[in-house]
Scaffold this motif. Sequence first.
Motif, PDB file in Angstrom:
ATOM      1  N   LEU A 101     -10.217  -3.276   1.510  1.00  0.00           N
ATOM      2  CA  LEU A 101     -10.622  -3.569   0.291  1.00  0.00           C
ATOM      3  C   LEU A 101     -10.734  -5.308   0.110  1.00  0.00           C
ATOM      4  O   LEU A 101     -11.957  -6.314  -1.091  1.00  0.00           O
ATOM      5  N   LEU A 102     -10.187  -6.191   0.111  1.00  0.00           N
ATOM      6  CA  LEU A 102     -10.186  -6.893   0.179  1.00  0.00           C
ATOM      7  C   LEU A 102     -10.675  -8.211   1.452  1.00  0.00           C
ATOM      8  O   LEU A 102     -10.104  -7.388   2.268  1.00  0.00           O
ATOM      9  N   GLN A 103     -10.759  -9.930   1.095  1.00  0.00           N
ATOM     10  CA  GLN A 103     -11.194 -10.275   1.691  1.00  0.00           C
ATOM     11  C   GLN A 103     -10.565 -11.752   2.026  1.00  0.00           C
ATOM     12  O   GLN A 103      -9.452 -12.025   1.731  1.00  0.00           O
ATOM     13  N   VAL A 104     -10.383 -11.408   4.036  1.00  0.00           N
ATOM     14  CA  VAL A 104      -9.317 -12.818   4.532  1.00  0.00           C
ATOM     15  C   VAL A 104      -9.890 -14.006   3.578  1.00  0.00           C
ATOM     16  O   VAL A 104      -8.438 -14.957   3.277  1.00  0.00           O
ATOM     17  N   SER A 105     -10.439 -14.269   3.922  1.00  0.00           N
ATOM     18  CA  SER A 105     -10.936 -15.826   2.828  1.00  0.00           C
ATOM     19  C   SER A 105     -10.467 -15.948   1.691  1.00  0.00           C
ATOM     20  O   SER A 105      -9.870 -17.085   1.378  1.00  0.00           O
ATOM     21  N   SER A 106     -10.405 -15.029   0.630  1.00  0.00           N
ATOM     22  CA  SER A 106     -10.130 -15.797  -0.453  1.00  0.00           C
ATOM     23  C   SER A 106      -8.986 -15.327  -1.180  1.00  0.00           C
ATOM     24  O   SER A 106      -8.305 -15.127  -1.527  1.00  0.00           O
ATOM     25  N   ASP A 107      -8.208 -13.652  -0.623  1.00  0.00           N
ATOM     26  CA  ASP A 107      -7.077 -12.885  -0.981  1.00  0.00           C
ATOM     27  C   ASP A 107      -6.512 -12.968  -0.031  1.00  0.00           C
ATOM     28  O   ASP A 107      -5.473 -12.249   0.290  1.00  0.00           O
ATOM     29  N   ILE A 108      -6.061 -13.656   0.558  1.00  0.00           N
ATOM     30  CA  ILE A 108      -5.081 -14.202   2.101  1.00  0.00           C
ATOM     31  C   ILE A 108      -3.259 -13.851   1.753  1.00  0.00           C
ATOM     32  O   ILE A 108      -2.764 -13.332   2.310  1.00  0.00           O
ATOM     33  N   TYR A 109      -2.952 -14.710   0.693  1.00  0.00           N
ATOM     34  CA  TYR A 109      -1.663 -14.156  -0.033  1.00  0.00           C
ATOM     35  C   TYR A 109      -1.454 -12.701  -0.429  1.00  0.00           C
ATOM     36  O   TYR A 109      -0.345 -12.476  -0.063  1.00  0.00           O
ATOM     37  N   LEU A 110      -2.431 -12.303  -0.646  1.00  0.00           N
ATOM     38  CA  LEU A 110      -2.369 -11.146  -2.064  1.00  0.00           C
ATOM     39  C   LEU A 110      -2.342  -9.942  -0.516  1.00  0.00           C
ATOM     40  O   LEU A 110      -1.160  -8.894  -0.319  1.00  0.00           O
ATOM     41  N   ILE A 111      -2.907 -10.346   0.313  1.00  0.00           N
ATOM     42  CA  ILE A 111      -3.002  -9.424   1.617  1.00  0.00           C
ATOM     43  C   ILE A 111      -1.611  -9.175   2.255  1.00  0.00           C
ATOM     44  O   ILE A 111      -1.250  -8.313   2.954  1.00  0.00           O
ATOM     45  N   LEU A 112      -1.088 -10.100   2.548  1.00  0.00           N
ATOM     46  CA  LEU A 112       0.058 -11.351   3.116  1.00  0.00           C
ATOM     47  C   LEU A 112       1.064  -9.593   2.271  1.00  0.00           C
ATOM     48  O   LEU A 112       2.602  -9.207   3.159  1.00  0.00           O
ATOM     49  N   GLY A 113       1.611  -9.412   1.403  1.00  0.00           N
ATOM     50  CA  GLY A 113       1.997  -8.788   0.050  1.00  0.00           C
ATOM     51  C   GLY A 113       1.785  -7.501   0.600  1.00  0.00           C
ATOM     52  O   GLY A 113       2.699  -6.969   0.631  1.00  0.00           O
ATOM     53  N   LEU A 114       0.570  -7.701   0.307  1.00  0.00           N
ATOM     54  CA  LEU A 114       0.457  -5.843   0.396  1.00  0.00           C
ATOM     55  C   LEU A 114       0.995  -5.069   2.048  1.00  0.00           C
ATOM     56  O   LEU A 114       1.336  -4.084   2.088  1.00  0.00           O
ATOM     57  N   ILE A 115       0.968  -6.056   3.013  1.00  0.00           N
ATOM     58  CA  ILE A 115       1.387  -6.144   4.408  1.00  0.00           C
ATOM     59  C   ILE A 115       2.209  -5.924   4.544  1.00  0.00           C
ATOM     60  O   ILE A 115       3.052  -4.988   4.750  1.00  0.00           O
ATOM     61  N   ILE A 116       3.281  -6.515   3.544  1.00  0.00           N
ATOM     62  CA  ILE A 116       4.597  -6.276   3.634  1.00  0.00           C
ATOM     63  C   ILE A 116       4.894  -5.042   3.000  1.00  0.00           C
ATOM     64  O   ILE A 116       6.053  -4.862   3.656  1.00  0.00           O
ATOM     65  N   LEU A 117       4.017  -4.796   2.018  1.00  0.00           N
ATOM     66  CA  LEU A 117       4.941  -3.371   1.358  1.00  0.00           C
ATOM     67  C   LEU A 117       4.437  -2.180   1.717  1.00  0.00           C
ATOM     68  O   LEU A 117       5.032  -1.209   2.212  1.00  0.00           O
ATOM     69  N   ALA A 118       3.064  -2.619   2.402  1.00  0.00           N
ATOM     70  CA  ALA A 118       3.176  -1.311   3.919  1.00  0.00           C
ATOM     71  C   ALA A 118       3.836  -1.522   4.963  1.00  0.00           C
ATOM     72  O   ALA A 118       4.184  -0.079   5.674  1.00  0.00           O
ATOM     73  N   LEU A 119       4.275  -2.242   5.440  1.00  0.00           N
ATOM     74  CA  LEU A 119       5.088  -1.771   6.574  1.00  0.00           C
ATOM     75  C   LEU A 119       6.977  -1.732   6.176  1.00  0.00           C
ATOM     76  O   LEU A 119       7.878  -0.967   6.882  1.00  0.00           O
ATOM     77  N   ILE A 120       6.840  -2.331   4.936  1.00  0.00           N
ATOM     78  CA  ILE A 120       8.308  -0.855   4.447  1.00  0.00           C
ATOM     79  C   ILE A 120       8.264  -0.110   4.170  1.00  0.00           C
ATOM     80  O   ILE A 120       8.934   0.813   4.692  1.00  0.00           O
ATOM     81  N   ALA A 121       6.960   0.693   3.438  1.00  0.00           N
ATOM     82  CA  ALA A 121       6.498   2.008   3.992  1.00  0.00           C
ATOM     83  C   ALA A 121       6.818   2.383   5.898  1.00  0.00           C
ATOM     84  O   ALA A 121       7.288   3.730   5.591  1.00  0.00           O
ATOM     85  N   SER A 122       5.905   2.161   6.139  1.00  0.00           N
ATOM     86  CA  SER A 122       5.641   2.204   8.183  1.00  0.00           C
ATOM     87  C   SER A 122       7.593   2.595   8.162  1.00  0.00           C
ATOM     88  O   SER A 122       7.905   3.031   9.178  1.00  0.00           O
ATOM     89  N   GLY A 123       8.031   0.979   8.437  1.00  0.00           N
ATOM     90  CA  GLY A 123       9.973   1.205   8.710  1.00  0.00           C
ATOM     91  C   GLY A 123      10.647   2.180   8.067  1.00  0.00           C
ATOM     92  O   GLY A 123      11.055   2.390   8.791  1.00  0.00           O
ATOM     93  N   THR A 124      10.322   2.566   6.990  1.00  0.00           N
ATOM     94  CA  THR A 124      10.860   4.251   6.004  1.00  0.00           C
ATOM     95  C   THR A 124      10.382   5.405   6.908  1.00  0.00           C
ATOM     96  O   THR A 124      12.054   6.232   7.169  1.00  0.00           O
ATOM     97  N   GLN A 125       9.685   5.348   7.023  1.00  0.00           N
ATOM     98  CA  GLN A 125       9.043   6.384   8.351  1.00  0.00           C
ATOM     99  C   GLN A 125       9.852   6.636  10.012  1.00  0.00           C
ATOM    100  O   GLN A 125       9.943   7.689   9.705  1.00  0.00           O
ATOM    101  N   ASP A 126       9.677   5.069  10.050  1.00  0.00           N
ATOM    102  CA  ASP A 126      10.571   4.577  11.405  1.00  0.00           C
ATOM    103  C   ASP A 126      11.543   5.306  11.354  1.00  0.00           C
ATOM    104  O   ASP A 126      12.530   6.236  12.296  1.00  0.00           O
ATOM    105  N   ILE A 127      12.696   5.243  10.440  1.00  0.00           N
ATOM    106  CA  ILE A 127      13.679   5.048  10.387  1.00  0.00           C
ATOM    107  C   ILE A 127      14.478   7.370   9.934  1.00  0.00           C
ATOM    108  O   ILE A 127      14.248   7.756  11.222  1.00  0.00           O
ATOM    109  N   ALA A 128      13.047   7.762   9.221  1.00  0.00           N
ATOM    110  CA  ALA A 128      13.478   8.862   8.938  1.00  0.00           C
ATOM    111  C   ALA A 128      12.777   9.958  10.240  1.00  0.00           C
ATOM    112  O   ALA A 128      13.826  10.697  10.868  1.00  0.00           O
ATOM    113  N   THR A 129      12.160   8.879  11.625  1.00  0.00           N
ATOM    114  CA  THR A 129      11.399   9.934  12.685  1.00  0.00           C
ATOM    115  C   THR A 129      12.481   9.387  13.396  1.00  0.00           C
ATOM    116  O   THR A 129      12.738  10.624  14.086  1.00  0.00           O
ATOM    117  N   ASP A 130      13.380   8.747  13.248  1.00  0.00           N
ATOM    118  CA  ASP A 130      14.974   8.452  14.621  1.00  0.00           C
ATOM    119  C   ASP A 130      15.157   9.199  14.222  1.00  0.00           C
ATOM    120  O   ASP A 130      16.362   9.818  15.232  1.00  0.00           O
TER     121      ASP A 130
END
Length: 404
Positions: A101-130
């Motif tokens: 829902l965000l725009q790369v042109s104007s919200d890039i730093y917020l996007i990067l922050g949300l990506i880090i949070l998303a990958l924390i969630a994905s990393g947790t899934q990876d730990i549990a799956t392994d």
Amino acid sequence: MRQKNSTLYRAEALTLGTFFCLYVAQSIPSSFLSTALQVMMREQQFSLSSIGLLQLVKLPWILKFLWAPLVDRHCLTVRDYKRCIIVSEVIYAGLLCAIGLLQVSSDIYLILGLIILALIASGTQDIATDSLAALSYGGRDKSLVNTMQSSGSFAGTLVGSGLLLVVLHRYGWQVVLLCLALFVLLALVPLGLERQIIFEKKDPKRRAGIGDFALFFSRKGIWRQVLFLLLFYSGLMAILPMLRPWLVDQGFDMGSIGILSGLLGTGTAFVSSLASGFVVRRIGIYRARKYFATLILVATLYFLILTQVEVSTLLVSIGVMLLWAAYGSATVVVYVSSMETLRAGREGTDFTVQIVITHLCGMGMAILGGVVADHTGYSGLFALAVLLAHISLFYIHLVFKNEK
């Protein structure tokens, strides 16, 4: 009896397919985001230093060993693991929707922050799956589930960094991110329906502690495995990060590099990792270490030879396939050997620590390889890779000979 065996094979295939879906669900969004954002940011005239901040999104996967003991501590049954995986993936999908829902042109730093949070969630899934995979499969069957892990990762990379870029160009950022979120949720369906994953409930008295990731290194005999993890990939990791720059210097354009490295290379790694799991199951981990270390040596030698001959598209294609075939096969060996050194109650922690070691080794070799190539040229870089591959093979013969 034949019907019973057929039912067992079908059940095992469904279980392996469940793990494959979970590993693909991790890989496609992350590979797409890292690749697409680089392209989109450059198209919108972001500075190279800003684009360099994208490297921060790797932090969750490097630091996930810090919270791996928490997953081990609170997941004692199959139901606990399923709940952890499902909650993590739902959060992951929700954050992907928010990013879309965000725009790369104007919200890039917020996007990067949300990506880090998303990958924390994905990393947790990876730990549990392994951890769930390690508990569900024992003996030689470990290689089968590790094949799903490796091939799922390569398949996700192939789609995320290749096919979805074409879809992005046609349908736009928002549509692709919402589709990725939907895919992450759909990948949970096989897990929800799965009834074949079973293991004995973990002993509550052997629950992981917060600092258990550090105690991993205090175990008797563990350092031979740590040195193996540091050495086994090193020859490949000296070349792989420099592969695209080398192709540029050989006169290949961007489209050709995308086909050679992105499609041919990753596709070869997917096929080789898929086949290698069955090979490891048949010949055992010791012989697999030795044979695939030899394959790595052959791949690095091939690139050193290329510096002495006139390069053609055919020769380069063979080299790319050889390099990625060695990488795909080696990944399965690393996963299987890592699963053989897990402590009871700390499966996710121990496996995560070992995979992080390989990530850190890869980063270090990428930096070293760039420095060596800058000062000695590609011939020096490839010679270094050959030397590291020789050391790795010698180490395996010397240290693991009693496992024959």
